[in-house]
Design a protein around this motif. Structure first.
Motif, PDB file in Angstrom:
ATOM      1  N   THR A  95       0.939  -1.409   0.543  1.00 20.22           N
ATOM      2  CA  THR A  95      -0.266   0.350   0.493  1.00 20.22           C
ATOM      3  C   THR A  95       1.053   0.917  -0.263  1.00 20.22           C
ATOM      4  O   THR A  95       1.782   0.916  -0.066  1.00 20.22           O
ATOM      5  CB  THR A  95      -0.809  -0.068   1.664  1.00 20.22           C
ATOM      6  OG1 THR A  95      -0.195   0.121   2.091  1.00 20.22           O
ATOM      7  CG2 THR A  95      -1.911  -0.939   1.308  1.00 20.22           C
ATOM      8  N   PRO A  96       0.106   2.340  -0.272  1.00 19.80           N
ATOM      9  CA  PRO A  96       1.220   4.119  -0.194  1.00 19.80           C
ATOM     10  C   PRO A  96       1.937   4.236   0.328  1.00 19.80           C
ATOM     11  O   PRO A  96       2.715   4.320   0.808  1.00 19.80           O
ATOM     12  CB  PRO A  96      -0.561   4.662  -1.202  1.00 19.80           C
ATOM     13  CG  PRO A  96      -0.226   3.859  -1.951  1.00 19.80           C
ATOM     14  CD  PRO A  96      -0.623   2.697  -0.870  1.00 19.80           C
ATOM     15  N   ARG A  98       2.642   1.846   3.650  1.00 20.92           N
ATOM     16  CA  ARG A  98       3.646   0.659   3.319  1.00 20.92           C
ATOM     17  C   ARG A  98       5.220   1.680   3.073  1.00 20.92           C
ATOM     18  O   ARG A  98       6.361   0.844   3.538  1.00 20.92           O
ATOM     19  CB  ARG A  98       2.513  -0.754   3.285  1.00 20.92           C
ATOM     20  CG  ARG A  98       2.051  -0.708   4.375  1.00 20.92           C
ATOM     21  CD  ARG A  98       1.463  -1.854   4.274  1.00 20.92           C
ATOM     22  NE  ARG A  98       0.022  -2.296   5.539  1.00 20.92           N
ATOM     23  CZ  ARG A  98      -0.687  -3.713   4.921  1.00 20.92           C
ATOM     24  NH1 ARG A  98      -0.449  -4.082   3.706  1.00 20.92           N
ATOM     25  NH2 ARG A  98      -1.571  -3.018   6.614  1.00 20.92           N
ATOM     26  N   GLU A  99       4.817   1.409   1.658  1.00 19.56           N
ATOM     27  CA  GLU A  99       5.869   1.617   0.909  1.00 19.56           C
ATOM     28  C   GLU A  99       6.933   3.175   1.103  1.00 19.56           C
ATOM     29  O   GLU A  99       7.812   3.181   1.008  1.00 19.56           O
ATOM     30  CB  GLU A  99       5.491   2.459  -0.616  1.00 19.56           C
ATOM     31  CG  GLU A  99       4.852   0.708  -1.438  1.00 19.56           C
ATOM     32  CD  GLU A  99       4.756   1.073  -2.938  1.00 19.56           C
ATOM     33  OE1 GLU A  99       5.657   0.378  -3.527  1.00 19.56           O
ATOM     34  OE2 GLU A  99       3.630   1.714  -3.011  1.00 19.56           O
ATOM     35  N   ASN A 100       5.727   3.907   1.903  1.00 25.90           N
ATOM     36  CA  ASN A 100       6.865   5.616   2.600  1.00 25.90           C
ATOM     37  C   ASN A 100       7.922   4.607   3.329  1.00 25.90           C
ATOM     38  O   ASN A 100       8.958   5.383   3.736  1.00 25.90           O
ATOM     39  CB  ASN A 100       5.778   5.975   3.304  1.00 25.90           C
ATOM     40  CG  ASN A 100       4.807   6.927   2.261  1.00 25.90           C
ATOM     41  OD1 ASN A 100       5.615   6.925   0.897  1.00 25.90           O
ATOM     42  ND2 ASN A 100       3.812   7.267   2.850  1.00 25.90           N
ATOM     43  N   VAL A 101       7.363   3.761   4.115  1.00 23.41           N
ATOM     44  CA  VAL A 101       8.397   2.627   5.582  1.00 23.41           C
ATOM     45  C   VAL A 101       9.688   1.684   5.471  1.00 23.41           C
ATOM     46  O   VAL A 101      10.433   1.352   5.884  1.00 23.41           O
ATOM     47  CB  VAL A 101       7.847   3.156   6.812  1.00 23.41           C
ATOM     48  CG1 VAL A 101       7.302   4.429   7.016  1.00 23.41           C
ATOM     49  CG2 VAL A 101       6.713   1.955   6.920  1.00 23.41           C
ATOM     50  N   LEU A 102       8.526   0.811   4.026  1.00 20.57           N
ATOM     51  CA  LEU A 102       9.028  -0.596   3.579  1.00 20.57           C
ATOM     52  C   LEU A 102       9.333  -0.719   2.355  1.00 20.57           C
ATOM     53  O   LEU A 102       9.254   0.241   1.927  1.00 20.57           O
ATOM     54  CB  LEU A 102       8.055  -1.283   4.177  1.00 20.57           C
ATOM     55  CG  LEU A 102       7.670  -1.825   5.668  1.00 20.57           C
ATOM     56  CD1 LEU A 102       6.256  -2.520   5.416  1.00 20.57           C
ATOM     57  CD2 LEU A 102       8.489  -1.657   6.671  1.00 20.57           C
ATOM     58  N   VAL A 103      10.393  -1.903   2.280  1.00 22.58           N
ATOM     59  CA  VAL A 103      11.033  -1.851   0.743  1.00 22.58           C
ATOM     60  C   VAL A 103      10.787  -2.974   0.486  1.00 22.58           C
ATOM     61  O   VAL A 103      10.077  -4.377   1.664  1.00 22.58           O
ATOM     62  CB  VAL A 103      12.322  -2.078   1.269  1.00 22.58           C
ATOM     63  CG1 VAL A 103      13.008  -3.474   1.724  1.00 22.58           C
ATOM     64  CG2 VAL A 103      13.256  -2.526   0.044  1.00 22.58           C
ATOM     65  N   TYR A 104       9.340  -3.235  -0.641  1.00 20.36           N
ATOM     66  CA  TYR A 104       9.294  -4.625  -1.515  1.00 20.36           C
ATOM     67  C   TYR A 104      10.480  -4.941  -2.302  1.00 20.36           C
ATOM     68  O   TYR A 104      11.021  -4.769  -3.296  1.00 20.36           O
ATOM     69  CB  TYR A 104       7.832  -4.221  -1.982  1.00 20.36           C
ATOM     70  CG  TYR A 104       6.683  -3.862  -0.814  1.00 20.36           C
ATOM     71  CD1 TYR A 104       5.823  -4.865  -0.666  1.00 20.36           C
ATOM     72  CD2 TYR A 104       6.975  -2.648  -0.127  1.00 20.36           C
ATOM     73  CE1 TYR A 104       4.823  -4.629   0.692  1.00 20.36           C
ATOM     74  CE2 TYR A 104       5.328  -2.315   0.371  1.00 20.36           C
ATOM     75  CZ  TYR A 104       4.578  -3.514   1.239  1.00 20.36           C
ATOM     76  OH  TYR A 104       3.889  -3.076   1.588  1.00 20.36           O
TER      77      TYR A 104
END
Length: 291
Positions: A95-96, A98-104
Motif C-alpha cells: 500500500t502507499p 507501507r511503501e513510505n517506510v518499508l521496502v518490497y
C-alpha cells in the motif's frame, strides 16, 4: 601428552574464530501472521501455507543469515518493522502508506484478488452472467433479485464488488444480501442454501472448503473473476526499510530471477486454488512473464 596439549592450544583459536564468524552472521527475522492458507500457524497443516513454504525456500537459499521465526499480528508486525531492521514477511500487501517506510521485493507471483465464489451445483444460476472467458458481469447480476449474496463486513473489496454491496444495501427489502463474520465457512453456507454466492479470496475459500463436506455431489467450490476489474495484484515480500532489510529484499530478488524458483513458488500458491481460479492464475502468470 604434552605435545597433544600444545596442539590443542594452537588449534583452539582457529575453532573459536570459525564459531565467531558463524555467530556474526546477520539475524534475519521472518514474521508470521495466522492467515490460512497463506500462513498456517496451528493444527495438522502447520507450516504448509503457501507463504510458509516460500519463507522456507528463502531460508534454505540464504545461508548467510541466522534465521528466526516470529509469530505476530499485522498491527504489531507493521509497527515493529518501522523501528527494527532485518525483518521480512509475506503478510503485508503493498500500500502507499507501507511503501513510505518499508521496502518490497519484486513481484514474483500474482495474487488473485477477491472473486465471486459459489459451488458447482449453483453454477447454472450464474450462467447467464458469465462471459466466454468465465468472468462474471457483476453489474448485470446485480439486477437479479432472486439470488442471495454474502460478504464479510468491514472488509474492503474491489470497486465493482463494493458498488454491488452498496446497491444491494440501499434496496434490499427481501434480505438478498447477508453480512457474514470472517469465521463463517462460505462453503457450508453455500451447500445449505443460506446464500447463492459470496465474495472472497480464492485461496482462503478453498482452504475453508477442506473443512466442509466437499464430497457432496456438486459441492465443489468454483470461483469467477469480476468482469472489468484486474484479476490479480502483485505478490511479493515486505522488509524493514533499513540496510539489512534492503539487503534481504535484494537477496530475494536475486533468487526469484531464476524461472525455476518462480515456478516452484507458483506451485505453492496453486495448491490452494480451485480449478477456475487456477486457470486465471496461470493466464496472469503468462501475461506477467511476457512483459
Amino acid at each position: 601428552m604434552r605435545h597433544l596439549l600444545i596442539l590443542i592450544l594452537l588449534l583452539a583459536p582457529a575453532f573459536t574464530g570459525r564459531a565467531a564468524v558463524a555467530d556474526d552472521r546477520p539475524l534475519a527475522q521472518w514474521y508470521y501472521v495466522d492467515v490460512p492458507p497463506a500462513m498456517i500457524l496451528e493444527g495438522d497443516g502447520k507450516g504448509t501455507g503457501y507463504v510458509d513454504r516460500i519463507i522456507a525456500l528463502f531460508k534454505r537459499s540464504m545461508p548467510g543469515y541466522r534465521h528466526e521465526d516470529v509469530a505476530s499480528s499485522v498491527v504489531r508486525m507493521f509497527a515493529t518493522m518501522q523501528v527494527r531492521d532485518g525483518i521480512c514477511t509475506g503478510g503485508l500487501l503493498r500500500t502507499p502508506e507501507r511503501e513510505n517506510v518499508l521496502v518490497y521485493s519484486d513481484s514474483f507471483y500474482p495474487v488473485l484478488v477477491n472473486r465471486l465464489v459459489t459451488i458447482r451445483a449453483k453454477r447454472p444460476m450464474l450462467a447467464p452472467y458469465l462471459g466466454a472467458d468465465n468472468h462474471v458481469d457483476l453489474m448485470a447480476l446485480a439486477a437479479d433479485k432472486r439470488l442471495v449474496a454474502g460478504y464479510v463486513g468491514q472488509r474492503f473489496y474491489s470497486t465493482l464488488i463494493q458498488r454491488f454491496i452498496e446497491e444491494r444495501t440501499e434496496s434490499d427489502p427481501e434480505g438478498r444480501l447477508r453480512v457474514l463474520i470472517p469465521n463463517d465457512r462460505f462453503s457450508d453456507l453455500l451447500r445449505h442454501d443460506r446464500i447463492d454466492f459470496a465474495f472472497g479470496l480464492a485461496a482462503e475459500i478453498y482452504y475453508q472448503s477442506l473443512n466442509g463436506d466437499a464430497a457432496v455431489p456438486g459441492g465443489e467450490l468454483v470461483s469467477f473473476a469480476v468482469k472489468g476489474e484486474p484479476i490479480t495484484k502483485p505478490g511479493g515480500f515486505a522488509c524493514s526499510g533499513g540496510p539489512l532489510g534492503r539487503q534481504m529484499a535484494d537477496e530475494m530478488n536475486r533468487l526469484i530471477a531464476d524461472p525455476a524458483i518462480r515456478a516452484e513458488i507458483h506451485g505453492y500458491y496453486t495448491d490452494w486454488l480451485d480449478e477456475d481460479a487456477r486457470r486465471d492464475f496461470e493466464a496472469a502468470v503468462r501475461e506477467e512473464e511476457t512483459r
